[in-house]
Design a protein around this motif. Structure first.
Motif, short mmCIF file in Angstrom:
data_model
loop_
_atom_site.label_atom_id
_atom_site.label_comp_id
_atom_site.label_asym_id
_atom_site.label_seq_id
_atom_site.Cartn_x
_atom_site.Cartn_y
_atom_site.Cartn_z
N ARG A 102 0.79 -1.24 0.00
CA ARG A 102 0.00 0.00 0.00
C ARG A 102 0.83 1.28 0.00
NH1 ARG A 102 -2.24 -4.43 1.04
NH2 ARG A 102 -4.41 -4.64 1.75
N PHE A 103 1.91 1.34 -0.79
CA PHE A 103 2.58 2.63 -0.95
C PHE A 103 2.84 2.95 -2.41
CE2 PHE A 103 5.99 -0.43 -0.43
CZ PHE A 103 7.07 0.04 -1.16
N ALA A 104 1.97 2.41 -3.28
CA ALA A 104 2.12 2.69 -4.71
C ALA A 104 1.86 4.15 -5.03
CB ALA A 104 1.16 1.80 -5.51
N ASP A 105 1.11 4.85 -4.18
CA ASP A 105 0.80 6.26 -4.43
C ASP A 105 1.65 7.20 -3.58
OD1 ASP A 105 -0.31 5.45 -2.06
OD2 ASP A 105 -2.20 6.54 -2.31
N ARG A 106 2.71 6.68 -2.97
CA ARG A 106 3.56 7.51 -2.11
C ARG A 106 4.98 7.52 -2.67
NH1 ARG A 106 2.65 6.97 4.22
NH2 ARG A 106 4.08 8.76 4.02
N PHE A 107 5.23 8.52 -3.50
CA PHE A 107 6.51 8.61 -4.19
C PHE A 107 7.67 8.77 -3.21
CE2 PHE A 107 9.82 11.08 -6.46
CZ PHE A 107 10.10 10.17 -7.46
N ALA B 82 5.99 14.12 6.01
CA ALA B 82 4.99 14.69 6.92
C ALA B 82 4.09 13.59 7.45
CB ALA B 82 4.18 15.76 6.19
N GLY B 83 3.62 13.77 8.67
CA GLY B 83 2.69 12.82 9.24
C GLY B 83 3.37 11.61 9.87
N PRO B 84 2.58 10.59 10.21
CA PRO B 84 3.13 9.39 10.86
C PRO B 84 4.16 8.70 9.98
CG PRO B 84 0.74 9.45 11.04
CD PRO B 84 1.11 10.53 10.08
N LYS B 85 5.10 8.00 10.61
CA LYS B 85 6.23 7.44 9.86
C LYS B 85 6.46 5.97 10.15
CE LYS B 85 8.22 12.02 10.02
NZ LYS B 85 6.94 12.53 10.62
N ASN B 86 5.47 5.30 10.69
CA ASN B 86 5.65 3.89 11.02
C ASN B 86 5.94 3.04 9.78
OD1 ASN B 86 4.81 3.82 14.04
ND2 ASN B 86 3.20 5.00 13.04
N LEU B 87 5.19 3.27 8.71
CA LEU B 87 5.43 2.52 7.48
C LEU B 87 6.78 2.87 6.89
CD1 LEU B 87 4.52 0.57 5.30
CD2 LEU B 87 3.28 2.44 4.20
N ALA B 88 7.16 4.14 6.93
CA ALA B 88 8.46 4.56 6.39
C ALA B 88 9.60 3.86 7.12
CB ALA B 88 8.61 6.07 6.49
N LEU B 89 9.56 3.85 8.45
CA LEU B 89 10.62 3.22 9.22
C LEU B 89 10.61 1.71 9.04
CD1 LEU B 89 10.39 5.32 12.51
CD2 LEU B 89 11.93 5.64 10.57
N ALA B 90 9.42 1.15 8.85
CA ALA B 90 9.33 -0.30 8.61
C ALA B 90 9.99 -0.66 7.29
CB ALA B 90 7.87 -0.73 8.62
N LEU B 91 9.79 0.15 6.27
CA LEU B 91 10.40 -0.11 4.97
C LEU B 91 11.92 0.01 5.03
CD1 LEU B 91 7.80 1.79 2.75
CD2 LEU B 91 8.26 -0.68 2.68
N ILE B 92 12.42 0.98 5.79
CA ILE B 92 13.87 1.12 5.97
C ILE B 92 14.45 -0.13 6.63
CG2 ILE B 92 15.68 2.37 7.22
CD1 ILE B 92 14.04 4.91 6.84
#
Length: 745
Positions: free
Chosen positions: A27-32, A93-103
């Protein structure tokens, strides 16, 4: 309704899943910005990190210049700043749980120690980020941003000091040997605190200059426990301690530091008040770590998931090349397939791949859930503060909202035409109602992800290593699989070992609001089974139903001695049921992710050619994993339901329920057929004939007949799961791979 992709379709898996596949499923196909972050983290992982590992960087537990050099790569790639808000120097901007999980996922694909090194800095800042005062966030969180050209400041490198030296380490986070007391309290001025803390297994301590430490009061002028911010340079002792002689995660720094420092009371995380001459921290250390760990545990779970998926390609390459150079010319099965000619290795790799997919699906779903929950939690805090509701009053308000949330969940389970839409809209518009619904999910998904991904994942990594033969336990094993297997053992203990997660689940999985949603998920799987019969959703729905029946049963049943079954001290009951739930949640989320790929994958032209084959393969993987989950759930539930009844013996009490052969003969004339069916329900005894050689008459299932029927149904629902596994195994022999991994061996 979309056309179902039956698993018997001729389409086959062409290549290993591309980034575009993962972007849709997770679910991050729309988050460049996340797509670019993934590429940046991957570049660091498969470049600088892989080179350090290949050069033997894991062979020492000391913090070497080569390891230290990775910090600069983290800074330059944007990995460090990903944790920060834009006003603090970040770019998301906003929550970063998914971002940190991807890292974490990308770094752990190569080495989990590097992932830990990166994420431990975030963990050190997390108490301040989650519960710190605005001034603390501005100074320390913003200070962690990489230094820009022309800036004259020292970048904050943080560590998190919770665990204590043996015997406290790993026992209980509520036991704190670290102490805080008042060193000085000037008249009308700010108190000065004396902090005494000895840490154990503290990550980043070779280079950290800021530490958030958990301490307990050793002074009647300070109430309870708290977390305190320590800085290198504070008056007193700042001893980084000796490096921990660990066998795993060697690309992270781990030491046993000693702190004896004086700091101003303003360093208490979240601030404090003074009541009757006593310093009262706004947050206890337990409240802070609860807020921190329920998010970061998900990230650790994904570190193990990455290992499983990263093992697929190295294993395939090894198997296909196993006999090259010996007998067999190019073009022959022996040359082209090698060990893949044998079904065993294919089936075992299918299990590894399916487990990796399910654990990744569960982990990323939990990360997205926290991204959705975080702003609602802040809104909840704001609304309660605005209404001046604290303590018991706040608890009562949330209890009221849980009642309304339960009403909403039941409304949503009804057909659209039967709902009170006005009431539904009103409930959905209430942020507190939405919060308690998601919070009930998060309370389960977080420990479930940590428990299943790391625990079962470590077992499956052992399988991956074994599929490499002796090569798997060598330093130059492709994909560093042996090292990843060892690393997984540590991840299973990070942020609370498996027993901690099981204990939390045994409490949260009985939440009425969660169980109402779980009932809805069962119905969801039933609907999917009608639309996509090849996914194993029907099998999973029956397994979920069996688990739910078992939970209801044990909550009211007693054992053979009359003792209550479901109790916090009966961990032989509660813990296995927690394990069973994890299998269900992971398999369910994998099915949902594949359905997302089917629904949205076609929107990306880059996926047009191979999408049908990928969907067919993933459908078979789903069915395989659902079958495995159903088998585990059936076994666990049967042991719990039947296992606490005493087996009948050859005594008068037990034989009282048995039929006499002569009795059956006389009854046959009254009830035709009873003589033939009696063996299925009770023992048949003949006068003068010795008892069979067994423990006693067969057990009866009085009060458990529904369970027996459900269990039999579940066994029947396994129909077809092995055919799906066969198809997935065949796909492994046909999928194209690269000639070599994209990081060094």
């Amino acid at each position: 309704m979309q056309t179902s992709l039956a698993p018997s379709t001729a389409a086959s898996l062409q290549t290993l899943p591309a980034d575009e596949i993962r972007q849709v499923m997770w679910r991050f196909a729309d988050r460049f910005e996340l797509q670019m972050l993934v590429q940046a983290a991957r570049g660091v992982a498969r470049g600088p990190v892989a080179r350090v590992v290949a050069a033997g960087g894991r062979n020492t537990h000391d913090w070497t210049p080569a390891k230290a050099g990775l910090l600069q790569y983290f800074d330059e790639s944007g990995i460090t700043a990903a944790f920060l808000d834009p006003e603090q120097g970040g770019f998301i901007a906003g929550p970063k749980n998914l971002a940190l999980a991807l890292i974490a996922f990308e770094l752990s694909w190569v080495d989990a120690g590097a992932a830990t090194c990166s994420l431990a800095g975030n963990l050190g800042l997390a108490p301040i980020h989650e519960r710190g005062t605005p001034e603390q966030r501005a100074k320390y969180v913003a200070g962690a941003a990489p230094v820009k050209p022309g800036e004259n400041r020292r970048q904050v490198r943080a560590a998190f000091a919770l665990t204590e030296p043996i015997p406290f380490v790993g026992v209980e986070t509520g036991l704190l040997a670290g102490k805080v007391r008042v060193a000085a309290w000037p008249e009308g001025g700010e108190p000065i605190l004396q902090v005494d803390k000895r840490g154990r297994f503290i990550t980043n301590m070779a280079f950290a200059n800021v530490v958030t430490a958990a301490v307990d009061s050793d002074d009647p002028r300070i109430k309870g426990s708290c977390m305190v911010i320590l800085e290198e340079g504070d008056p007193g002792t700042w001893d980084r301690g000796t490096p921990t002689k660990k066998l795993v995660h060697q690309l992270s720094s781990t030491n046993d530091p000693v702190f004896n420092l004086q700091v101003p009371a303003s360093r208490i995380v979240g601030g404090y008040t003074v009541q009757n001459g006593v310093i009262v921290p706004n947050y206890s250390h337990g409240e802070i770590i609860e807020a921190v760990f329920r998010r970061t545990r998900v990230t650790v779970g994904l570190m193990t998931a990455a290992k499983l998926l990263s093992a697929v390609e190295p294993v395939i390459l090894y198997h296909r090349r196993r006999f090259r150079g010996g007998e067999g010319a190019p073009g022959t099965p022996r040359y082209e397939l090698g060990l893949q000619q044998k079904e065993d290795v294919l089936h075992r790799l299918v299990d590894i791949w399916a487990s990796g997919e399910a654990s990744a699906s569960l982990g990323f779903a939990a990360a997205r859930l926290f991204d959705e929950l975080d702003p609602l939690e802040r809104e909840k805090d704001r609304l309660l503060a605005e209404r001046r509701l604290t303590g018991r009053a706040a608890f009562k308000e949330l209890a009221k909202k849980r009642t309304e949330a339960l009403e909403l969940v039941k409304l949503l389970a009804q057909p659209v035409g039967a709902r009170d839409l006005a009431r539904q809209d009103a409930l959905e518009a209430d942020p507190l109602v939405r919060f308690v619904i998601l919070d009930a999910q998060a309370d389960v998904l977080c420990p479930a992800c940590k428990l299943w991904n790391t625990g079962h994942g470590a077992n499956m990594m052992r399988e991956a290593v074994s599929l490499m033969g002796g090569y798997g336990v060598t330093e130059d094993c492709p994909g560093f699989l042996g090292q990843k297997w060892m690393d997984a053992q540590l991840e299973a203990t990070y942020e609370g070992p498996e027993a901690v997660q099981r204990l939390q689940l045994s409490i949260t999985m009985t939440n009425e609001l969660f169980l109402a949603q779980f009932e809805h998920w069962i119905a969801e799987m039933r609907r999917l089974a009608g639309e996509r019969p090849g996914t194993g959703a029907c099998t999973l729905a029956t397994a979920m139903q069996l688990w739910r029946w078992t939970l209801r049963y044990v909550q009211t049943a007693t054992d053979a001695d009359g003792d209550k079954l479901y109790h916090k001290t009966r961990q032989g009951v509660t813990f296995p049921l927690a394990d069973a739930l994890c299998w269900l949640l992971a398999a369910r989320q994998f099915i949902l992710d594949v359905m997302e790929l089917e629904a949205r994958g076609g929107l990306n032209p880059a996926l047009a050619d191979g999408l049908a084959g990928t969907l067919a393969f993933f459908t078979d993987l789903c069915h395989t994993q659902a079958g495995r989950a159903a088998g585990e759930v059936g076994r666990i539930c049967a042991e719990v339901v039947h296992g606490y009844h005493r087996h009948p013996a050859w005594d008068e009490a037990s034989c009282h329920a048995c039929y006499q052969a002569q009795e059956l003969e006389s009854l046959e004339g009254i009830i035709p057929g009873i003589e033939g069916s009696a063996d299925a329900y009770a023992e048949v005894i003949e006068t003068g004939v010795a008892h069979p050689f067994k423990a006693g008459p067969c057990a009866r299932f009085t009060g458990r007949e529904d369970f027996v029927r459900l269990r039999l149904k579940l066994d029947g629902c396994l129909t077809g799961c092995r055919l799906a596994k066969d198809r997935a195994a065949t796909a492994l022999t046909q999928v194209m791979t690269r000639e070599a991994l994209d990081y060094p061996a």
